[in-house]
Design a protein around this motif. Structure first.
Motif, PDB file in Angstrom:
ATOM      1  N   ALA A 189      29.532  38.325  38.573  1.00 30.36           N
ATOM      2  CA  ALA A 189      28.588  38.752  38.392  1.00 30.36           C
ATOM      3  C   ALA A 189      28.666  39.887  37.296  1.00 30.36           C
ATOM      4  O   ALA A 189      28.035  40.036  36.304  1.00 30.36           O
ATOM      5  N   ARG A 190      29.859  40.749  37.884  1.00 29.29           N
ATOM      6  CA  ARG A 190      30.317  42.271  37.153  1.00 29.29           C
ATOM      7  C   ARG A 190      30.928  41.339  35.699  1.00 29.29           C
ATOM      8  O   ARG A 190      30.754  41.559  34.702  1.00 29.29           O
ATOM      9  N   TRP A 191      31.813  40.288  35.724  1.00 28.09           N
ATOM     10  CA  TRP A 191      32.192  39.375  34.806  1.00 28.09           C
ATOM     11  C   TRP A 191      31.740  39.414  33.406  1.00 28.09           C
ATOM     12  O   TRP A 191      31.350  39.775  32.608  1.00 28.09           O
ATOM     13  N   VAL A 192      30.518  38.578  33.901  1.00 30.37           N
ATOM     14  CA  VAL A 192      29.411  38.210  33.318  1.00 30.37           C
ATOM     15  C   VAL A 192      28.528  39.113  32.874  1.00 30.37           C
ATOM     16  O   VAL A 192      28.745  39.637  31.506  1.00 30.37           O
ATOM     17  N   ALA A 193      28.010  40.672  33.293  1.00 29.01           N
ATOM     18  CA  ALA A 193      27.621  41.637  33.238  1.00 29.01           C
ATOM     19  C   ALA A 193      28.863  42.314  31.639  1.00 29.01           C
ATOM     20  O   ALA A 193      28.071  42.772  30.390  1.00 29.01           O
ATOM     21  N   GLY A 194      30.163  42.183  31.878  1.00 29.57           N
ATOM     22  CA  GLY A 194      30.719  43.463  31.271  1.00 29.57           C
ATOM     23  C   GLY A 194      31.011  41.630  29.817  1.00 29.57           C
ATOM     24  O   GLY A 194      31.483  42.737  29.091  1.00 29.57           O
ATOM     25  N   LYS A 195      30.433  40.873  29.594  1.00 26.84           N
ATOM     26  CA  LYS A 195      30.775  40.142  28.949  1.00 26.84           C
ATOM     27  C   LYS A 195      29.400  40.494  27.861  1.00 26.84           C
ATOM     28  O   LYS A 195      29.615  40.054  26.592  1.00 26.84           O
TER      29      LYS A 195
END
Length: 196
Positions: A189-195
């Motif tokens: 979720a953090r990875w997706v939000a950062g993209k």
């Protein structure tokens, strides 16, 4: 929405049980959509639900440890993924892995390394488990300790070889699996939000 796929092989039902608990933990993360896939259905690059893996933001690999390595069925899936590798279809997705065997250690590290190398071949971002070992002091309780064998690169669980899947792995290992699933879903979720 975060899409997470768990692709696993289970010869006797124990690894399937672990996969279900990894999924249960992952689903506690808000917005996580989790799909369980059997590696048995993905042994050919031209059949099975490969589109689910393509659409996922993260993929968790799961295989039993047989004779010191991942099962042959899981390896068939890994080799079938070479078609995806040619197109870099999983590049920059989050990846993680888990394994189960009859022994506490049982060369599970070798299986976890194989899973992480598969992810590396695909250019994925490996998420380790990173939990403290739960059974490394004289006051620790084996029956309730999480991450008893101290696996850090991924999740390792134990199912006694004389117990069926409805009795093993035990409660502590299944709770550990849920914690692992939650961690990977959080990271994804953090990875997706950062993209965005």
């Amino acid at each position: 929405m975060t899409k997470l796929a768990i692709v696993y092989h289970s010869g006797y039902g124990h690894t399937a049980k672990v996969a279900e608990h990894v999924a249960k933990g992952a689903r506690t993360v808000e917005g996580a959509e989790v799909t369980l896939l059997k590696a048995d259905d993905l042994v050919s690059p031209d059949s099975g639900p490969w589109d689910v893996l393509q659409d996922a933001d993260g993929i968790i690999f799961g295989a039993p440890t047989y004779m010191g390595s991942s099962s042959a069925v899981f390896q068939q899936f890994a080799e079938a993924s070479s078609k995806t590798w040619m197109n870099q279809g999983w590049r920059d997705k989050i990846a993680a892995g888990f394994t189960n065997s009859g022994s506490l250690a049982g060369d599970k590290l070798n299986t976890l390394q194989r899973l992480s190398i598969l992810a590396g071949q695909h250019g994925m971002i490996w998420a380790n488990y990173g939990a403290f070992p739960g059974y490394n002091t004289s006051t620790a309780d084996y029956e309730t300790a999480w991450n008893r064998a101290g696996h850090m690169i991924g999740l390792g669980t134990q199912a006694m070889t004389d117990l069926p899947a409805d009795q093993a792995p035990d409660k502590a290992d299944l709770e550990t699996a849920e914690d692992f699933g939650k961690r990977v879903a959080d990271i994804t979720a953090r990875w997706v939000a950062g993209k965005t």
